[in-house]
Enzyme design. Structure first.
Site, mmCIF file in Angstrom:
data_model
loop_
_atom_site.group_PDB
_atom_site.id
_atom_site.type_symbol
_atom_site.label_atom_id
_atom_site.label_comp_id
_atom_site.label_asym_id
_atom_site.label_seq_id
_atom_site.Cartn_x
_atom_site.Cartn_y
_atom_site.Cartn_z
ATOM 1 N N LYS A 177 56.994 48.048 26.003
ATOM 2 C CA LYS A 177 56.589 46.911 26.848
ATOM 3 C C LYS A 177 56.129 47.380 28.232
ATOM 4 O O LYS A 177 55.073 46.993 28.702
ATOM 5 C CB LYS A 177 57.769 45.951 27.082
ATOM 6 C CG LYS A 177 58.229 45.165 25.906
ATOM 7 C CD LYS A 177 59.196 44.066 26.328
ATOM 8 C CE LYS A 177 60.460 44.524 27.043
ATOM 9 N NZ LYS A 177 61.348 45.378 26.263
ATOM 10 N N ARG A 206 63.827 36.377 28.294
ATOM 11 C CA ARG A 206 64.577 37.204 27.348
ATOM 12 C C ARG A 206 65.589 36.370 26.568
ATOM 13 O O ARG A 206 66.302 36.905 25.720
ATOM 14 C CB ARG A 206 65.312 38.280 28.120
ATOM 15 C CG ARG A 206 64.979 39.711 27.678
ATOM 16 C CD ARG A 206 65.715 40.640 28.614
ATOM 17 N NE ARG A 206 65.731 41.999 28.201
ATOM 18 C CZ ARG A 206 64.988 42.961 28.751
ATOM 19 N NH1 ARG A 206 64.122 42.679 29.686
ATOM 20 N NH2 ARG A 206 65.141 44.191 28.350
HETATM 21 P P1 AMP Z 1 64.229 46.495 30.904
HETATM 22 O O1 AMP Z 1 63.767 47.416 31.984
HETATM 23 O O2 AMP Z 1 63.264 45.369 30.651
HETATM 24 O O3 AMP Z 1 64.619 47.227 29.640
HETATM 25 O O4 AMP Z 1 65.571 45.805 31.451
HETATM 26 C C1 AMP Z 1 66.724 46.555 31.743
HETATM 27 C C2 AMP Z 1 67.926 45.659 31.815
HETATM 28 O O5 AMP Z 1 67.760 44.703 32.877
HETATM 29 C C3 AMP Z 1 68.190 44.812 30.577
HETATM 30 O O6 AMP Z 1 68.886 45.517 29.562
HETATM 31 C C4 AMP Z 1 69.019 43.678 31.164
HETATM 32 O O7 AMP Z 1 70.354 44.091 31.411
HETATM 33 C C5 AMP Z 1 68.342 43.448 32.519
HETATM 34 N N1 AMP Z 1 67.261 42.453 32.388
HETATM 35 C C6 AMP Z 1 65.920 42.676 32.494
HETATM 36 N N2 AMP Z 1 65.236 41.542 32.302
HETATM 37 C C7 AMP Z 1 66.156 40.567 32.064
HETATM 38 C C8 AMP Z 1 66.073 39.181 31.759
HETATM 39 N N3 AMP Z 1 64.894 38.539 31.654
HETATM 40 N N4 AMP Z 1 67.229 38.504 31.579
HETATM 41 C C9 AMP Z 1 68.425 39.114 31.688
HETATM 42 N N5 AMP Z 1 68.575 40.428 31.937
HETATM 43 C C10 AMP Z 1 67.449 41.158 32.133
#
Ligand code: AMP
Length: 217
Positions: A13, A88
Site C-alpha cells: 500500500k 481500516r
Molecule cells: P501502517 O503503516 O498503515 O501499516 O500502520 C501501522 C500501524 O498504525 C497499524 O498497525 C495500526 O496500529 C496503526 N494504524 C494505522 N492506520 C490506522 C487506522 N486507520 N486505524 C487504526 N490504526 C491505524
C-alpha cells in the site's frame, strides 16, 4: 482525484500510494506514517498510539477519525488526496462517508491490493524502513546501497517495531477481522478495484493505472 488504497499489511500500500501520489500530484496521506511521526515527536498522542501499534492492534477509531478529519481540512487536500491505511474498520468507513458528505466530496476509486498471506509474512519480516523519510527496503530484493543507510536521505534504515514476527501475525489477524470487511463495504458502493499486489512494483503500478484509473473505469 480522491483515492483509497486498501489491502493487508505488507501488500505494498505505502509503496504504491507513494508512486501514485507522485504521478497524480495529490498528497499521500498515510495514517500509519502520521502515527509514527507523533511517536517520533514524543507527543501525548504518540505515546498513546505506540501502545496499540507495538502490539499490532488498531489505534481507537475516535482518535484516528479525528486525526484524518483534521488532515483532510488542510488546504493541500482541496484538489484531491490519496489515503493509505484509512479507513481500516467499517466504523471508520462510515465516519469517512460522513466527512465526505460534509465536505461535498466523493471518492473516485478504492484500490484493493490482493496478496496471499504466506507472502505477506515474508515481506513484512524482511521489510526495513528509513526512520527519517519512510523509504521502504527489503532484505532480499531491495537492500539499501550502503547497509543500514537510506539511499534517499541518509537516514537510518531499520526494522519497524511492529514488523517482528509475533506482531505481524497479530496484525494479519486484526486485518482479517476488522479491515477485510471494508472490501465488501466499497464493493457495494461499486468503488472497489481489485489488483494483484503479488507482482513487481512497476507491474502493479501499471495494472492499477490500466484497470482502476482509466477515465472510462
Ligand atoms: P501502517 O503503516 O498503515 O501499516 O500502520 C501501522 C500501524 O498504525 C497499524 O498497525 C495500526 O496500529 C496503526 N494504524 C494505522 N492506520 C490506522 C487506522 N486507520 N486505524 C487504526 N490504526 C491505524
Amino acid at each position: 482525484m480522491r483515492l483509497l488504497v486498501l489491502g493487508p499489511p505488507g501488500s505494498g500500500k505505502g509503496t504504491q500510494a507513494a508512486i501514485l501520489s507522485d504521478k497524480l500530484g495529490v498528497p499521500h496521506i498515510s495514517t500509519g506514517e502520521m502515527f509514527r511521526k507523533t511517536i517520533r515527536n514524543g507527543s501525548e498522542l504518540g505515546l498513546m498510539a505506540q501502545q496499540f501499534i507495538h502490539r499490532g492492534e488498531l489505534v481507537p477509531d475516535d482518535v484516528t477519525i479525528a486525526l484524518v478529519r483534521e488532515r483532510l481540512s488542510q488546504e493541500d487536500c482541496r484538489a484531491g488526496y490519496l489515503l493509505d491505511g484509512f479507513p481500516r474498520t467499517v466504523e471508520q468507513g462510515r465516519a469517512f462517508d460522513n466527512m465526505l458528505k460534509h465536505l461535498g466530496q466523493a471518492i473516485d476509486r478504492v484500490i484493493y491490493l490482493d496478496v496471499p498471506i504466506a507472502r505477506l509474512i515474508k515481506r513484512l519480516t524482511a521489510r526495513r524502513v528509513c526512520g527519517v523519510c519512510g523509504s521502504v527496503y527489503h532484505m532480499e530484493n531491495k537492500k539499501p546501497k550502503t547497509e543500514g543507510i537510506c539511499d534517499q536521505c541518509g537516514g537510518p534504515v531499520e526494522q519497524r517495531d511492529d514488523d517482528s514476527e509475533e506482531t505481524v501475525l497479530n496484525r494479519l489477524d486484526v486485518y482479517n477481522q476488522m479491515t477485510k470487511p471494508l472490501a465488501g463495504f466499497y464493493q457495494k458502493k461499486d468503488l472497489l478495484c481489485s489488483v494483484s499486489g503479488d507482482l513487481s512494483i512497476e507491474e502493479t503500478t501499471r495494472i492499477i493505472f490500466q484497470s482502476c484509473l482509466r477515465r472510462d473505469n
